[in-house]
Design a protein around this motif. Structure first.
Motif, PDB file in Angstrom:
ATOM      1  N   SER A 144       0.867  -1.170   0.000  1.00 55.03           N
ATOM      2  CA  SER A 144       0.000   0.000   0.000  1.00 55.03           C
ATOM      3  C   SER A 144       0.903   1.220   0.000  1.00 55.03           C
ATOM      4  CB  SER A 144      -0.885  -0.016   1.239  1.00 55.03           C
ATOM      5  OG  SER A 144      -1.658  -1.201   1.271  1.00 55.03           O
ATOM      6  N   SER A 145       0.457   2.289  -0.638  1.00 58.36           N
ATOM      7  CA  SER A 145       1.346   3.420  -0.832  1.00 58.36           C
ATOM      8  C   SER A 145       0.758   4.695  -0.245  1.00 58.36           C
ATOM      9  CB  SER A 145       1.599   3.597  -2.332  1.00 58.36           C
ATOM     10  OG  SER A 145       2.492   4.648  -2.548  1.00 58.36           O
ATOM     11  N   ASN A 146       1.611   5.511   0.315  1.00 56.66           N
ATOM     12  CA  ASN A 146       1.223   6.819   0.832  1.00 56.66           C
ATOM     13  C   ASN A 146       2.183   7.842   0.237  1.00 56.66           C
ATOM     14  OD1 ASN A 146       0.059   8.852   2.370  1.00 56.66           O
ATOM     15  ND2 ASN A 146       1.428   8.488   4.085  1.00 56.66           N
ATOM     16  N   HIS A 147       1.659   8.887  -0.377  1.00 53.63           N
ATOM     17  CA  HIS A 147       2.486   9.922  -0.999  1.00 53.63           C
ATOM     18  C   HIS A 147       2.051  11.265  -0.432  1.00 53.63           C
ATOM     19  CE1 HIS A 147       3.939  12.023  -4.938  1.00 53.63           C
ATOM     20  NE2 HIS A 147       4.630  12.363  -3.880  1.00 53.63           N
ATOM     21  N   THR A 148       2.975  11.950   0.224  1.00 52.82           N
ATOM     22  CA  THR A 148       2.671  13.266   0.791  1.00 52.82           C
ATOM     23  C   THR A 148       3.667  14.295   0.274  1.00 52.82           C
ATOM     24  OG1 THR A 148       4.043  12.841   2.744  1.00 52.82           O
ATOM     25  CG2 THR A 148       1.715  12.307   2.918  1.00 52.82           C
ATOM     26  N   THR A 149       3.184  15.506   0.089  1.00 55.46           N
ATOM     27  CA  THR A 149       4.051  16.627  -0.251  1.00 55.46           C
ATOM     28  C   THR A 149       3.630  17.816   0.590  1.00 55.46           C
ATOM     29  OG1 THR A 149       2.631  17.356  -2.067  1.00 55.46           O
ATOM     30  CG2 THR A 149       4.436  15.889  -2.644  1.00 55.46           C
ATOM     31  N   ALA A 150       4.583  18.647   0.906  1.00 61.54           N
ATOM     32  CA  ALA A 150       4.307  19.864   1.663  1.00 61.54           C
ATOM     33  C   ALA A 150       5.221  20.968   1.147  1.00 61.54           C
ATOM     34  CB  ALA A 150       4.548  19.630   3.154  1.00 61.54           C
ATOM     35  N   PHE A 151       4.659  22.155   1.034  1.00 56.42           N
ATOM     36  CA  PHE A 151       5.417  23.315   0.570  1.00 56.42           C
ATOM     37  C   PHE A 151       5.052  24.487   1.466  1.00 56.42           C
ATOM     38  CE2 PHE A 151       5.561  27.137  -2.183  1.00 56.42           C
ATOM     39  CZ  PHE A 151       6.924  27.161  -2.412  1.00 56.42           C
ATOM     40  N   HIS A 152       6.065  25.211   1.963  1.00 48.75           N
ATOM     41  CA  HIS A 152       5.832  26.322   2.888  1.00 48.75           C
ATOM     42  C   HIS A 152       6.715  27.506   2.513  1.00 48.75           C
ATOM     43  CE1 HIS A 152       3.907  23.367   5.447  1.00 48.75           C
ATOM     44  NE2 HIS A 152       4.994  22.636   5.352  1.00 48.75           N
ATOM     45  N   ILE A 153       6.139  28.687   2.628  1.00 43.98           N
ATOM     46  CA  ILE A 153       6.905  29.933   2.512  1.00 43.98           C
ATOM     47  C   ILE A 153       6.536  30.791   3.712  1.00 43.98           C
ATOM     48  CG2 ILE A 153       7.289  32.046   1.200  1.00 43.98           C
ATOM     49  CD1 ILE A 153       6.541  30.571  -1.305  1.00 43.98           C
ATOM     50  N   PHE A 154       7.541  31.334   4.358  1.00 45.11           N
ATOM     51  CA  PHE A 154       7.337  32.200   5.512  1.00 45.11           C
ATOM     52  C   PHE A 154       8.219  33.436   5.308  1.00 45.11           C
ATOM     53  CE2 PHE A 154       8.651  33.565   9.789  1.00 45.11           C
ATOM     54  CZ  PHE A 154       7.401  33.783  10.365  1.00 45.11           C
ATOM     55  N   ALA A 155       7.595  34.607   5.248  1.00 48.63           N
ATOM     56  CA  ALA A 155       8.346  35.853   5.082  1.00 48.63           C
ATOM     57  C   ALA A 155       8.050  36.770   6.262  1.00 48.63           C
ATOM     58  CB  ALA A 155       7.956  36.534   3.774  1.00 48.63           C
ATOM     59  N   LYS A 156       9.075  37.527   6.662  1.00 48.95           N
ATOM     60  CA  LYS A 156       8.923  38.380   7.843  1.00 48.95           C
ATOM     61  C   LYS A 156       9.694  39.675   7.658  1.00 48.95           C
ATOM     62  CE  LYS A 156      11.237  37.578  11.681  1.00 48.95           C
ATOM     63  NZ  LYS A 156      11.704  37.047  12.945  1.00 48.95           N
ATOM     64  N   TYR A 157       9.116  40.740   8.197  1.00 49.19           N
ATOM     65  CA  TYR A 157       9.799  42.027   8.289  1.00 49.19           C
ATOM     66  C   TYR A 157       9.760  42.436   9.754  1.00 49.19           C
ATOM     67  CZ  TYR A 157      10.822  46.971   7.968  1.00 49.19           C
ATOM     68  OH  TYR A 157      11.391  48.203   8.149  1.00 49.19           O
ATOM     69  N   ARG A 158      10.915  42.800  10.301  1.00 46.18           N
ATOM     70  CA  ARG A 158      10.986  43.224  11.704  1.00 46.18           C
ATOM     71  C   ARG A 158      11.846  44.465  11.799  1.00 46.18           C
ATOM     72  NH1 ARG A 158      10.335  41.007  16.902  1.00 46.18           N
ATOM     73  NH2 ARG A 158      11.693  41.979  18.423  1.00 46.18           N
ATOM     74  N   LYS A 159      11.328  45.475  12.488  1.00 49.09           N
ATOM     75  CA  LYS A 159      12.039  46.747  12.654  1.00 49.09           C
ATOM     76  C   LYS A 159      12.014  47.142  14.126  1.00 49.09           C
ATOM     77  CE  LYS A 159      13.677  50.791  11.273  1.00 49.09           C
ATOM     78  NZ  LYS A 159      14.996  51.006  10.827  1.00 49.09           N
TER      79      LYS A 159
END
Length: 175
Positions: A144-159
């Motif tokens: 039996s097969s399980n296929h997972t993908t995940a994609f993340h982008i996290f952007a930040k500005y701090r002053k």
């Protein structure tokens, strides 16, 4: 920076995140540039490759991590997995000498980039995992097969406005 997220996170971070996730943000190059390549191999056609590149150029700091993992899976007789191996030919239409080889493959890829420039920072990650397993009864074809993908982008500005006041904006996207 280390971030601990408790609870099931498999949907977001992949199949290894059932009980939670520890995010390690590595865009701090306090120790200077670190570049490495690691490789390993083992039984059942297991192969691992990891690469890391980190550095800085003026106000720009970056870290790239990438990993690839593959294993053929254990190769054992199906009869060892059953209380009544004699049922293989009758109930599962499989020869008594059937084995698990190539039915428990595991193929995973991971890539991450973290970078910062002055007050801006970004983290991008991609995780893909294809994993075979047995479910309920021995499979005689592929597991039996399980296929997972995940994609993340996290952007930040701090002053930092003063010693006690700062502003911060964050934007994230997960798929």
């Amino acid at each position: 920076r280390i971030e601990v997220i408790r609870g099931p996170m498999s949907v977001i971070y992949g199949n290894g995140a059932f009980y939670g996730v520890i995010n390690i943000y590595t865009n701090d190059n306090t120790y200077g540039p670190i570049n490495m390549i690691e490789t390993a191999g083992g039984t059942y056609k297991t192969k691992k490759l990891f690469a890391r590149a980190a550095g800085s150029e003026g106000n720009f700091n970056y870290v790239f991590n990438g990993a690839i993992y593959y294993t053929y899976g254990m190769d054992e007789p199906l009869s060892k997995m059953m209380a009544a191996p004699s049922r293989l030919p009758t109930d599962y239409n499989a020869p008594l000498d059937s084995r698990t080889g190539s039915r428990l493959e595991d193929d995973a890829k991971y890539f991450n980039f973290s970078g910062s420039y002055k007050n801006f920072s970004i983290d991008v990650s991609y995780n893909e995992c294809k994993k075979e397993f047995y479910f309920a009864f021995p499979s005689v074809a592929d597991g039996s097969s399980n296929h997972t993908t995940a994609f993340h982008i996290f952007a930040k500005y701090r002053k930092e406005l003063s010693d006690v006041v700062s502003i911060e904006g964050k934007l994230s996207y997960s798929q």
